[in-house]
Write an enzyme that holds these catalytic residues in place. Structure first.
Site, PDB file in Angstrom:
ATOM      1  CE  LYS A  78     -12.497  -4.247   2.941  1.00  0.00           C
ATOM      2  NZ  LYS A  78     -11.106  -3.989   3.391  1.00  0.00           N
ATOM      3  CB  SER A 153      -9.998  -0.715   1.341  1.00  0.00           C
ATOM      4  OG  SER A 153      -9.738  -1.813   2.222  1.00  0.00           O
ATOM      5  CB  SER A 177      -8.134  -1.356   4.938  1.00  0.00           C
ATOM      6  OG  SER A 177      -7.682  -0.800   3.745  1.00  0.00           O
TER       7      SER A 177
HETATM    8  N1  GLN Z   1      -4.721   2.204   1.611  1.00  0.00           N
HETATM    9  C1  GLN Z   1      -3.791   1.109   1.572  1.00  0.00           C
HETATM   10  C2  GLN Z   1      -3.734   0.570   0.169  1.00  0.00           C
HETATM   11  O1  GLN Z   1      -4.346   1.142  -0.669  1.00  0.00           O
HETATM   12  C3  GLN Z   1      -4.186   0.042   2.543  1.00  0.00           C
HETATM   13  C4  GLN Z   1      -5.368  -0.726   2.103  1.00  0.00           C
HETATM   14  C5  GLN Z   1      -5.736  -1.826   3.046  1.00  0.00           C
HETATM   15  O2  GLN Z   1      -5.332  -1.848   4.215  1.00  0.00           O
HETATM   16  N2  GLN Z   1      -6.446  -2.787   2.509  1.00  0.00           N
HETATM   17  O3  GLN Z   1      -3.105  -0.378  -0.133  1.00  0.00           O
END
Ligand code: GLN
Length: 493
Positions: A78, A153, A177
């Site tokens: 990532k 994400s 995420s």
């Molecule tokens: N979708 C969640 C957010 O927008 C979690 C994102 C994540 O785990 N980085 O914060």
């Protein structure tokens, strides 16, 4: 099967026996990337030349009989992990030209284990999102249906594994995420316990919630990657000095006698009926395999989303204060004085979702509101954690759906942040409590979209997640189900 479609353990057998070489494996992965990534767009940066050198070094090591845990295995990272000499954008314009002078601890560990880095995977900007649509570098598409999102994400990391554009990958999970995109792409994804994996060199989003974990094609590969990345790091003050077990030793333990908690608060209205059916069927498979089902309650579940959307933006607003156009990345040429330059750089450098979080975070931390929001949220967070402590007195693991729905269409939720935030309603609690979670594939919807089954366990009980996940994978024969669906339904090339 083609080399790019294999798992880590399958490849290692072939590399060890001399049936194939690391150079061939890498060539196969890059052929696949060339064939499908203009459709999927899993990658922001490809590092082909460096990867070829790594593969050559891997082949030389194999010839010397020095095979590490990941020798010759192409891995995607990532784009939130600092990689020495390779751009690390975090999906943001503000870091578009940032080239770190050092490796994140996990990157160094993969390197030392002999991994080959295929490239840097796309992600929501600063890991804020559930769909990989907020990336400055464009959306990633779900390999199972190119009109749909891969989750987020870490959507690029999940899609790259699902589409065989790498053998495995790493992501980060602050509220879901890793687990949510793993579920939506039909791969295995684990968020370890807070403190299990060093966050050194991970670009910070919400420091009390962020964790790094693997995306893999099966649970055995998840155990292999966990063996490599877990452990104490003196450079990271929240990493915990607890012995790392051999996670592979949990693979064949089965579920006979395992107490599986079913939290009634996670099977609520709002869960798509097809998801509910798939997960209930999966739980039935576990029961047939000898697991003992226990009904449990996590009474503060309804507050998780609200607590998360105070704590995470609060921490993000302070973490992101460092991007000022001076120390890192993008600087706007406009601006009459220093303050004006900050303003222009941040206005142009950050996207809408990141700005939304900074504004919320600054608000909930501001004097006069701190007690009402941040402090209160921290108190409720302690109650959420206590719910889990009490639940794990009655069961070994908890089973839930990973995501309330399968992959949704691109654009469907971008205008409605609340709808987007609800994507993580079933995953956020693990981050708030600091406990580990895994998502394993558990079938498909009628439209051929993958469904994920989530297991949660107590602190530092990743072994139980590997145990339950591997047992389910075997009992339900998910590997061959996915292979069949891939042949019949995934049309990428
Ligand atoms: N979708 C969640 C957010 O927008 C979690 C994102 C994540 O785990 N980085 O914060």
């Amino acid at each position: 099967m083609e080399l790019h479609a294999l798992t880590i353990h399958e490849l290692q057998d072939k590399l060890r026996s001399g049936e194939t070489t690391a150079a061939d494996v890498l060539a196969s992965v890059y052929d696949r990337i060339a064939a499908v990534d203009d459709k999927v767009h899993a990658y922001i940066t490809l590092t082909k030349e460096a990867a070829e050198l790594q593969a050559a070094a891997a082949d030389a090591a194999i010839r010397r009989g020095e095979m590490g845990e990941l020798t010759g295995v192409p891995i995607a990272l990532k784009d939130i992990f600092c990689t020495r000499g390779v751009p690390t954008t975090c999906g943001s314009r503000i870091l578009a030209d940032f080239i770190p002078p050092y490796d994140a601890t996990v990157v160094g560990k993969l390197r030392a284990a002999g991994a080959v880095f295929a490239g840097k995977a796309n992600m929501d900007e600063f890991a804020m999102g559930s769909s990989t649509e907020t990336s400055y570098f464009g959306v990633t598409r779900n390999p199972w249906d190119l009109d749909r999102i891969p989750g987020g994400s870490s959507g690029g990391s999940a899609a790259a594994v699902a589409a065989d554009e790498c053998i495995a990958s790493l992501g980060s999970d602050t509220g879901g995420s890793i687990r949510q995109p793993a579920a939506l792409c039909g791969v295995v994804g684990m968020k370890p316990t807070y403190g299990r994996v060093s966050r050194f060199g991970l670009v910070a989003f919400a420091s009390s919630l962020d964790q790094i974990g693997p995306f893999t094609k099966d649970v055995e590969d998840c155990a292999i990657l966990m063996n490599v990345i877990a452990g104490y790091d003196p450079r990271e003050s929240t990493s915990v000095d607890i012995e790392v077990p051999d996670y592979r030793s949990f693979l064949d333990r089965g579920v006979a006698g395992l107490r599986v908690g079913i939290p009634k608060e996670y099977f609520i209205a709002g869960i798509d009926p097809e998801i509910r059916t798939a997960v209930e069927t999966a739980i039935g498979v576990l029961e047939k395999g000898g697991a003992r089902l226990v009904e449990i309650s996590l009474p503060h579940t309804e507050y998780c989303l609200a607590v998360y959307y105070i704590v995470a933006p609060a921490e993000a607003s302070s973490n992101l204060a460092r991007y000022d156009g001076v120390k890192y990345g993008f600087r706007s040429p406009e601006g009459r004085d220093l303050l004006d330059m900050y303003k222009h750089s941040r206005s142009a450098g950050f996207g809408d979702e990141v700005k939304r979080r900074i504004i919320i975070g600054t608000y909930v931390l501001s004097s006069g509101y701190y007690d009402a929001y941040y402090k209160k949220a921290s108190q409720v967070r302690a109650l959420i954690r206590r719910d889990f402590d009490q639940a794990f007195a009655q069961c070994d693991v908890i089973a839930t759906p990973t995501s309330p729905t399968a992959a949704f269409r691109i654009g469907e939720r971008t205008d409605d942040p609340m709808q987007m935030y609800l994507s993580d309603i079933l995953t956020i609690s693990a981050n708030l409590a600091g406990i580990p979670g895994i998502s394993v594939p558990c079938g498909f919807t009628g439209d051929g979209l993958p469904v994920g089954l989530q297991f949660l366990a107590g602190h530092f009980q990743e072994g139980l997640l590997i145990q339950a996940g591997a047992a389910y994978e075997t009992l339900a024969a998910t590997r061959s189900l996915i292979a069949r669906y891939k042949r019949e339904k995934m049309s990428l090339s």
